[in-house]
Design a protein around this motif. Structure first.
Motif, PDB file in Angstrom:
ATOM      1  N   GLY A   1       0.809  -1.206   0.000  1.00  0.00           N
ATOM      2  CA  GLY A   1       0.000   0.000   0.000  1.00  0.00           C
ATOM      3  C   GLY A   1       0.847   1.262   0.000  1.00  0.00           C
ATOM      4  N   LYS A   2       0.161   2.383   0.077  1.00  0.00           N
ATOM      5  CA  LYS A   2       0.811   3.692   0.077  1.00  0.00           C
ATOM      6  C   LYS A   2       0.531   4.404   1.404  1.00  0.00           C
ATOM      7  N   GLY A   3       1.492   5.190   1.849  1.00  0.00           N
ATOM      8  CA  GLY A   3       1.323   5.955   3.083  1.00  0.00           C
ATOM      9  C   GLY A   3       1.611   7.425   2.863  1.00  0.00           C
ATOM     10  N   ILE A   4       0.829   8.257   3.534  1.00  0.00           N
ATOM     11  CA  ILE A   4       1.038   9.709   3.501  1.00  0.00           C
ATOM     12  C   ILE A   4       1.201  10.183   4.945  1.00  0.00           C
ATOM     13  N   ILE A   5       2.258  10.940   5.183  1.00  0.00           N
ATOM     14  CA  ILE A   5       2.449  11.567   6.493  1.00  0.00           C
ATOM     15  C   ILE A   5       2.137  13.046   6.325  1.00  0.00           C
ATOM     16  N   HIS A   6       1.168  13.514   7.088  1.00  0.00           N
ATOM     17  CA  HIS A   6       0.714  14.896   6.973  1.00  0.00           C
ATOM     18  C   HIS A   6       0.894  15.613   8.305  1.00  0.00           C
ATOM     19  N   TYR A   7       1.495  16.796   8.259  1.00  0.00           N
ATOM     20  CA  TYR A   7       1.724  17.598   9.457  1.00  0.00           C
ATOM     21  C   TYR A   7       0.601  18.620   9.590  1.00  0.00           C
ATOM     22  N   ALA A   8      -0.370  18.287  10.415  1.00  0.00           N
ATOM     23  CA  ALA A   8      -1.566  19.128  10.550  1.00  0.00           C
ATOM     24  C   ALA A   8      -1.446  20.044  11.767  1.00  0.00           C
ATOM     25  N   PRO A   9      -1.836  21.299  11.623  1.00  0.00           N
ATOM     26  CA  PRO A   9      -1.864  22.183  12.798  1.00  0.00           C
ATOM     27  C   PRO A   9      -2.878  21.683  13.810  1.00  0.00           C
ATOM     28  N   ILE A  10      -2.623  21.940  15.091  1.00  0.00           N
ATOM     29  CA  ILE A  10      -3.510  21.378  16.119  1.00  0.00           C
ATOM     30  C   ILE A  10      -4.454  22.395  16.738  1.00  0.00           C
ATOM     31  N   GLY A  11      -4.158  23.694  16.595  1.00  0.00           N
ATOM     32  CA  GLY A  11      -5.072  24.663  17.195  1.00  0.00           C
ATOM     33  C   GLY A  11      -4.351  25.864  17.776  1.00  0.00           C
ATOM     34  N   VAL A  12      -4.824  26.326  18.906  1.00  0.00           N
ATOM     35  CA  VAL A  12      -4.279  27.520  19.552  1.00  0.00           C
ATOM     36  C   VAL A  12      -3.134  27.121  20.481  1.00  0.00           C
ATOM     37  N   ILE A  13      -1.990  27.804  20.322  1.00  0.00           N
ATOM     38  CA  ILE A  13      -0.815  27.559  21.160  1.00  0.00           C
ATOM     39  C   ILE A  13      -0.623  28.746  22.082  1.00  0.00           C
ATOM     40  N   TYR A  14      -0.499  28.453  23.371  1.00  0.00           N
ATOM     41  CA  TYR A  14      -0.388  29.489  24.403  1.00  0.00           C
ATOM     42  C   TYR A  14       1.071  29.624  24.829  1.00  0.00           C
ATOM     43  N   GLY A  15       1.637  30.826  24.661  1.00  0.00           N
ATOM     44  CA  GLY A  15       3.015  31.087  25.034  1.00  0.00           C
ATOM     45  C   GLY A  15       3.109  32.015  26.237  1.00  0.00           C
ATOM     46  N   ILE A  16       3.869  31.610  27.245  1.00  0.00           N
ATOM     47  CA  ILE A  16       4.115  32.423  28.434  1.00  0.00           C
ATOM     48  C   ILE A  16       5.588  32.799  28.396  1.00  0.00           C
ATOM     49  N   GLN A  17       5.889  34.090  28.300  1.00  0.00           N
ATOM     50  CA  GLN A  17       7.252  34.510  27.990  1.00  0.00           C
ATOM     51  C   GLN A  17       7.791  35.531  28.993  1.00  0.00           C
ATOM     52  N   PRO A  18       9.122  35.557  29.181  1.00  0.00           N
ATOM     53  CA  PRO A  18       9.760  36.471  30.119  1.00  0.00           C
ATOM     54  C   PRO A  18      10.172  37.778  29.453  1.00  0.00           C
ATOM     55  N   TRP A  19      10.766  38.650  30.246  1.00  0.00           N
ATOM     56  CA  TRP A  19      11.046  40.022  29.814  1.00  0.00           C
ATOM     57  C   TRP A  19      12.432  40.217  29.214  1.00  0.00           C
ATOM     58  N   ASN A  20      13.345  39.255  29.362  1.00  0.00           N
ATOM     59  CA  ASN A  20      14.748  39.567  29.058  1.00  0.00           C
ATOM     60  C   ASN A  20      15.038  39.769  27.572  1.00  0.00           C
ATOM     61  N   PHE A  21      14.280  39.122  26.716  1.00  0.00           N
ATOM     62  CA  PHE A  21      14.347  39.390  25.271  1.00  0.00           C
ATOM     63  C   PHE A  21      12.906  39.646  24.817  1.00  0.00           C
ATOM     64  N   PRO A  22      12.440  40.870  24.956  1.00  0.00           N
ATOM     65  CA  PRO A  22      11.002  41.167  24.786  1.00  0.00           C
ATOM     66  C   PRO A  22      10.435  40.779  23.432  1.00  0.00           C
ATOM     67  N   LEU A  23      11.237  40.912  22.379  1.00  0.00           N
ATOM     68  CA  LEU A  23      10.769  40.547  21.042  1.00  0.00           C
ATOM     69  C   LEU A  23      11.108  39.098  20.715  1.00  0.00           C
ATOM     70  N   TYR A  24      12.349  38.720  20.928  1.00  0.00           N
ATOM     71  CA  TYR A  24      12.803  37.385  20.521  1.00  0.00           C
ATOM     72  C   TYR A  24      12.035  36.260  21.199  1.00  0.00           C
ATOM     73  N   GLN A  25      11.793  36.377  22.501  1.00  0.00           N
ATOM     74  CA  GLN A  25      11.078  35.302  23.193  1.00  0.00           C
ATOM     75  C   GLN A  25       9.719  35.044  22.561  1.00  0.00           C
ATOM     76  N   ALA A  26       9.053  36.113  22.139  1.00  0.00           N
ATOM     77  CA  ALA A  26       7.734  35.970  21.525  1.00  0.00           C
ATOM     78  C   ALA A  26       7.827  35.468  20.084  1.00  0.00           C
ATOM     79  N   ILE A  27       8.817  35.968  19.357  1.00  0.00           N
ATOM     80  CA  ILE A  27       9.005  35.560  17.962  1.00  0.00           C
ATOM     81  C   ILE A  27       9.390  34.092  17.875  1.00  0.00           C
ATOM     82  N   ARG A  28      10.208  33.626  18.810  1.00  0.00           N
ATOM     83  CA  ARG A  28      10.788  32.288  18.727  1.00  0.00           C
ATOM     84  C   ARG A  28       9.732  31.194  18.598  1.00  0.00           C
ATOM     85  N   TYR A  29       8.639  31.329  19.343  1.00  0.00           N
ATOM     86  CA  TYR A  29       7.603  30.288  19.248  1.00  0.00           C
ATOM     87  C   TYR A  29       6.464  30.686  18.323  1.00  0.00           C
ATOM     88  N   SER A  30       6.190  31.972  18.197  1.00  0.00           N
ATOM     89  CA  SER A  30       5.015  32.384  17.424  1.00  0.00           C
ATOM     90  C   SER A  30       5.209  32.195  15.924  1.00  0.00           C
TER      91      SER A  30
END
Length: 462
Positions: free
Chosen positions: A120-149
């Motif tokens: 047979g044939k197989g397909i692997i699909h990377y599907a988004p799961i929904g809303v991701i909640y990020g809790i981030q610190p102050w030391n890199f105000p932009l980078y910490q948020a960009i890194r996961y978002s």
């Protein structure tokens, strides 16, 4: 009245001037939960976009950051005290994250096709799961948020951000940048909320994953709350990274790089060089050069080009740092330079070096979040590695040796951390994985790894 029904306020304070920057109100619980629902609704549309469409949007975010970099850099420096030139460097790193994610996202998330053993044939699909909640610190105000978002937007997820209160302005500016780049309304939401409401967000059915950068204690709390509702987490936590100076190290290079690694971002970096483990045969030579560099550091207005070091981000954090220094001294540590809270305006703390460090001192076993270096003598190279690994943390670290092959072998097989720098110091690279082990957390970001942390890897067979 509960937080569901009323707001409480707070203000952001410039740590260099101690003046108020702005005042904000916390969201009520009801409003925060409504924002989560709105993000989920936006996700239901976003998940159906093509990978190419998402990559185009990520590129646009990078361009919007470039356009807004002057205002953003100034705001970050005003809110948390980093040197202005380092605020610009942070923005350039984030632009690089956008470019890299856009360049590899389509390939990383594309369907994979496999032939099955039964014909047979197989397909692997990377599907988004929904809303991701990020809790981030102050030391890199932009980078910490960009890194996961950025990676989660590329993966097709919605994104929530709870930022540290003292960089609320930076969080809201990121929302503005995303909107300017054309991100669909409500797909990225900033939640200005207190910790009790944050726990409610974790529990919310629309939230499918949680990522946190912060202390080990915060990581344990978030991991427990998430596990109770069976949600995956990615945790990037604290550390007391060890930099080993071996008997064949270039001492001038090691002293220079170690000082840079300890002082970057005012020393308020999870992957900063913090413990300096020096082999006995080169200890005195290293100490002389290292202390000489650290003593010459000028702590002053982070907006000025001639400043080497800005203030600690908050007054309470400076006191916490100083308390750990004093506790270490009480237990036998010696101050080679610095170690005193200066008079005057601003939450400054001097470049500090401690020696005679023993395992019962905070300078050995805890994370000192500021410009304080712990100098530790080792008998030989083997003993240095033992001391480096004698830590509950395992985020980053470094090795100084003229024998690169030997250093690489040690990094591969003996150094128990997630990231190791050889004859260098670095924060993050968009194309290299970022993350740690032990009490420094789990999961990886960057390098194509973070883009798959919060996807549903679907197996489709026919």
């Amino acid at each position: 009245m509960s937080n569901k029904e009323h707001n409480k306020g707070f203000e952001t304070i410039n740590p260099a001037t101690e003046k108020t920057i702005a005042q904000y109100e916390y969201m009520t619980e009801n409003r925060a939960l409504k924002e989560v629902e709105n993000c989920h609704k936006a996700f239901l549309k976003w998940k159906l976009t093509t990978l190419e469409e998402r990559a185009t949007l990520i590129k646009a975010i990078g361009k919007a950051l470039e356009k807004n970099k002057d205002a953003y850099a100034e705001l970050m420096t005003n809110e948390m005290g980093k040197l202005l030139k380092q605020s610009y460097q942070e923005i350039e790193l984030c632009i690089g994250v956008c470019k890299y994610t856009a360049s590899i996202g389509v390939k990383e998330l594309a369907d994979e096709h496999r032939d099955l053993s039964d014909g047979g044939k197989g397909i692997i699909h990377y599907a988004p799961i929904g809303v991701i909640y990020g809790i981030q610190p102050w030391n890199f105000p932009l980078y910490q948020a960009i890194r996961y978002s950025i990676v989660n937007l590329m993966a097709g997820n919605g994104v929530l951000l709870k930022h540290a209160t003292n960089v609320t302005g930076s969080a809201l500016m990121l929302h503005k940048v995303f909107e300017e780049a054309g991100l669909p309304k409500d797909l990225f939401k900033v939640l200005i909320i207190e910790h009790d409401v944050s726990d409610k967000i974790i529990e919310n059915d629309f939230v499918r994953g949680v990522t946190l950068t912060g202390s080990s204690a915060a990581g344990k709390h978030v991991a427990k709350k998430s596990a109770e509702v069976l949600k995956k987490t990615v945790l990037e936590l604290g550390s007391n990274d060890a930099y080993i100076v071996m008997d064949d190290a270039d001492i001038d290079l090691a002293a220079k790089i170690c000082a840079q690694g300890r002082l970057y971002n005012n020393g308020e970096t999870c992957v900063a060089a913090k413990r300096f483990i020096v082999v006995e045969s080169v200890y005195e030579a290293f100490k002389t050069k290292f202390v000489g560099i650290m003593e010459a550091i000028v702590a002053a207005d982070p907006m000025k080009d001639d400043s080497d070091l800005g203030p600690i981000a908050r007054k309470d954090l400076r006191q916490e740092l100083h308390d750990k220094v004093q506790e270490s001294v009480k237990k036998g540590a010696t101050i080679l330079c610095g170690g005193k809270i200066p008079d005057g305006t601003g939450f400054y703390y001097p470049s500090t070096v401690l020696e005679n460090i023993t395992p019962d001192q905070p300078a050995y076993s805890e994370e000192l979040f500021g410009p304080v270096a712990s100098l530790i003598k080792a008998k030989d190279n083997k003993d240095a590695m033992r001391i480096a690994n004698d830590s509950k943390f395992g985020l980053g670290g470094g090795i100084f040796s003229k024998d690169e092959d030997k250093a690489i072998e040690l990094a591969k097989n003996h150094f128990d951390t997630g990231m190791i720098h050889i004859n260098s110091f670095g924060l993050a690279h968009p194309n290299m994985p970022f993350g740690g082990v032990k009490d420094s957390g789990y999961g990886r970001e960057h390098g194509g790894f973070g883009i798959k942390e919060f996807v549903n890897v679907k197996a489709i067979t026919l």
